[in-house]
Design a protein around this motif. Structure first.
Motif, mmCIF file in Angstrom:
data_model
loop_
_atom_site.group_PDB
_atom_site.id
_atom_site.type_symbol
_atom_site.label_atom_id
_atom_site.label_comp_id
_atom_site.label_asym_id
_atom_site.label_seq_id
_atom_site.Cartn_x
_atom_site.Cartn_y
_atom_site.Cartn_z
ATOM 1 N N ILE A 209 -1.201 -15.087 28.131
ATOM 2 C CA ILE A 209 -0.285 -16.164 27.743
ATOM 3 C C ILE A 209 1.024 -16.032 28.510
ATOM 4 C CG2 ILE A 209 1.169 -17.035 25.862
ATOM 5 C CD1 ILE A 209 -1.192 -16.448 23.969
ATOM 6 N N LYS A 210 1.604 -14.802 28.526
ATOM 7 C CA LYS A 210 2.859 -14.586 29.246
ATOM 8 C C LYS A 210 2.710 -14.944 30.719
ATOM 9 C CE LYS A 210 5.926 -11.524 28.761
ATOM 10 N NZ LYS A 210 6.849 -10.383 28.570
ATOM 11 N N ARG A 215 4.312 -18.095 35.111
ATOM 12 C CA ARG A 215 4.005 -18.581 36.449
ATOM 13 C C ARG A 215 3.942 -20.110 36.477
ATOM 14 N NH1 ARG A 215 4.604 -13.945 36.445
ATOM 15 N NH2 ARG A 215 6.647 -14.845 36.821
ATOM 16 N N GLY A 216 3.543 -20.701 35.376
ATOM 17 C CA GLY A 216 3.371 -22.157 35.359
ATOM 18 C C GLY A 216 4.656 -22.935 35.203
ATOM 19 N N VAL A 217 5.704 -22.300 34.627
ATOM 20 C CA VAL A 217 6.920 -23.042 34.328
ATOM 21 C C VAL A 217 7.591 -23.568 35.590
ATOM 22 C CG1 VAL A 217 8.507 -21.060 34.347
ATOM 23 C CG2 VAL A 217 8.985 -23.019 32.862
ATOM 24 N N ASP A 218 7.432 -22.897 36.713
ATOM 25 C CA ASP A 218 8.041 -23.328 37.975
ATOM 26 C C ASP A 218 7.056 -24.049 38.884
ATOM 27 O OD1 ASP A 218 10.613 -22.301 37.454
ATOM 28 O OD2 ASP A 218 9.948 -20.290 37.994
ATOM 29 N N ALA A 219 5.821 -24.175 38.441
ATOM 30 C CA ALA A 219 4.784 -24.760 39.284
ATOM 31 C C ALA A 219 4.579 -26.240 38.944
ATOM 32 C CB ALA A 219 3.473 -23.992 39.086
ATOM 33 N N PRO A 220 4.051 -27.015 39.883
ATOM 34 C CA PRO A 220 3.655 -28.390 39.550
ATOM 35 C C PRO A 220 2.650 -28.373 38.398
ATOM 36 C CG PRO A 220 3.587 -28.017 41.929
ATOM 37 C CD PRO A 220 3.790 -26.668 41.288
ATOM 38 N N LEU A 221 2.626 -29.442 37.625
ATOM 39 C CA LEU A 221 1.780 -29.489 36.435
ATOM 40 C C LEU A 221 0.330 -29.149 36.743
ATOM 41 C CD1 LEU A 221 1.266 -30.111 33.458
ATOM 42 C CD2 LEU A 221 1.062 -32.538 34.067
ATOM 43 N N MET A 227 -3.984 -22.699 36.626
ATOM 44 C CA MET A 227 -3.790 -21.311 36.216
ATOM 45 C C MET A 227 -4.244 -21.109 34.776
ATOM 46 S SD MET A 227 -0.245 -19.939 37.928
ATOM 47 C CE MET A 227 0.750 -21.400 37.631
ATOM 48 N N GLU A 228 -3.956 -22.085 33.918
ATOM 49 C CA GLU A 228 -4.384 -21.995 32.524
ATOM 50 C C GLU A 228 -5.909 -21.886 32.433
ATOM 51 O OE1 GLU A 228 -2.853 -24.639 29.073
ATOM 52 O OE2 GLU A 228 -4.741 -25.546 29.714
ATOM 53 N N SER A 229 -6.621 -22.707 33.187
ATOM 54 C CA SER A 229 -8.082 -22.683 33.145
ATOM 55 C C SER A 229 -8.634 -21.352 33.637
ATOM 56 C CB SER A 229 -8.644 -23.828 34.001
ATOM 57 O OG SER A 229 -8.254 -25.083 33.483
ATOM 58 N N ILE A 230 -8.031 -20.822 34.688
ATOM 59 C CA ILE A 230 -8.477 -19.536 35.220
ATOM 60 C C ILE A 230 -8.224 -18.432 34.194
ATOM 61 C CG2 ILE A 230 -8.054 -17.788 36.987
ATOM 62 C CD1 ILE A 230 -7.381 -20.168 38.888
ATOM 63 N N GLY A 231 -7.023 -18.437 33.601
ATOM 64 C CA GLY A 231 -6.709 -17.450 32.574
ATOM 65 C C GLY A 231 -7.644 -17.553 31.382
#
Length: 259
Positions: A209-210, A215-221, A227-231
């Motif tokens: 989650i962290k 990593r996602g907060v600065d990335a394009p949606l 990244m969420e799907s991979i995680g």
């Protein structure tokens, strides 16, 4: 491991870092930053510790950098001090364990920046927060300009930094600067309850989650969603996922092994 400027306490799956310079309102100097790094290294390696809480001894969480050292710093030394502070805050932000700031009083300047680097902030009703560096003719140097803006938005962040005003705990809660506010007498108990609740979860899922959020907060949606799907797929490879699903189907509490 012995420390001069902080205390490190471990209680089951929880660990407390207690800033211990009460005579200086737990202000930050080079020694404190160095000892924070050592404590974080120890806690990151301790598999038993699942959640870290950071607080201050006395009436302050942390009143910022120790200004008495500012008269001695030349520009190069100031740059190095800011770099050291930024590295510690980034280390806290990227620690593969949840970190809770337990704000028991003043959280000003570098103290607020320390709290901003944590994942969750819980404050006492008496707490006061702010970034008053502008009153010294400078501005936040431990990541505050960036983390505060992401947390409360550009307009509020710029006003806080440009005025140097202090913010009461309730107002901080309203703007999303802290997650919750509780009476000072109940602060440690409530923070411990929250930490214990989180510590019952899978350490692998918590770390994922962290990582995905940070990593996602600065990335394009779309990059963040990828990244969420991979995680999510990684989580499916763990023993904890098997145990969690099995416990749900058997209508019992899961017994996660953190692997």
């Amino acid at each position: 491991m012995e420390f001069e400027t902080l205390e490190l306490k471990k209680e089951g799956h929880l660990a407390w870092i207690i800033l211990n310079r009460p005579e200086r309102l737990n202000s930050i100097n080079g020694k404190l930053l160095e000892e924070l790094q050592r404590a974080l290294t120890e806690l990151e390696a301790d598999r038993k510790v699942k959640v870290l809480l950071i607080t201050g001894k006395g009436k302050a969480f942390c009143a910022g950098a120790d200004i008495t050292q500012f008269t001695e710093l030349n520009p190069t030394e100031a740059w190095k001090f800011a770099k050291m502070g930024r590295e510690v805050m980034t280390r806290i932000e990227n620690l593969m364990k949840p970190v809770i700031a337990v704000i028991n009083g003043y959280a000003l300047g570098g103290g607020l920046e320390l709290a901003l680097a944590c994942d969750i902030r819980i404050a006492s009703e008496e707490a006061q927060l702010g970034l008053p560096e502008i009153n010294l003719g400078i501005f936040p140097g431990f990541g505050g300009t960036q983390r505060l803006t992401k947390l409360v938005g550009k307009g509020r962040a710029v006003e806080i930094m440009m005025t140097g005003d202090r913010i009461g705990a309730k107002d901080a809660e309203k703007m999303g600067l802290v997650n919750r506010v509780v009476p000072g007498s109940a602060l440690q108990e409530e923070a411990t309850k929250l930490a214990e609740k989180i510590a019952k979860k899978s350490a692998v899922a918590l770390a994922l989650i962290k990582e995905v959020v940070n990593r996602g907060v600065d990335a394009p949606l779309q990059s963040g969603l990828a990244m969420e799907s991979i995680g999510w797929g990684v989580a499916f490879s763990t023993e904890d996922k098997q145990e969690g699903v099995k416990a749900f189907l058997e209508k019992r509490e899961p017994n996660f092994k953190d692997r």
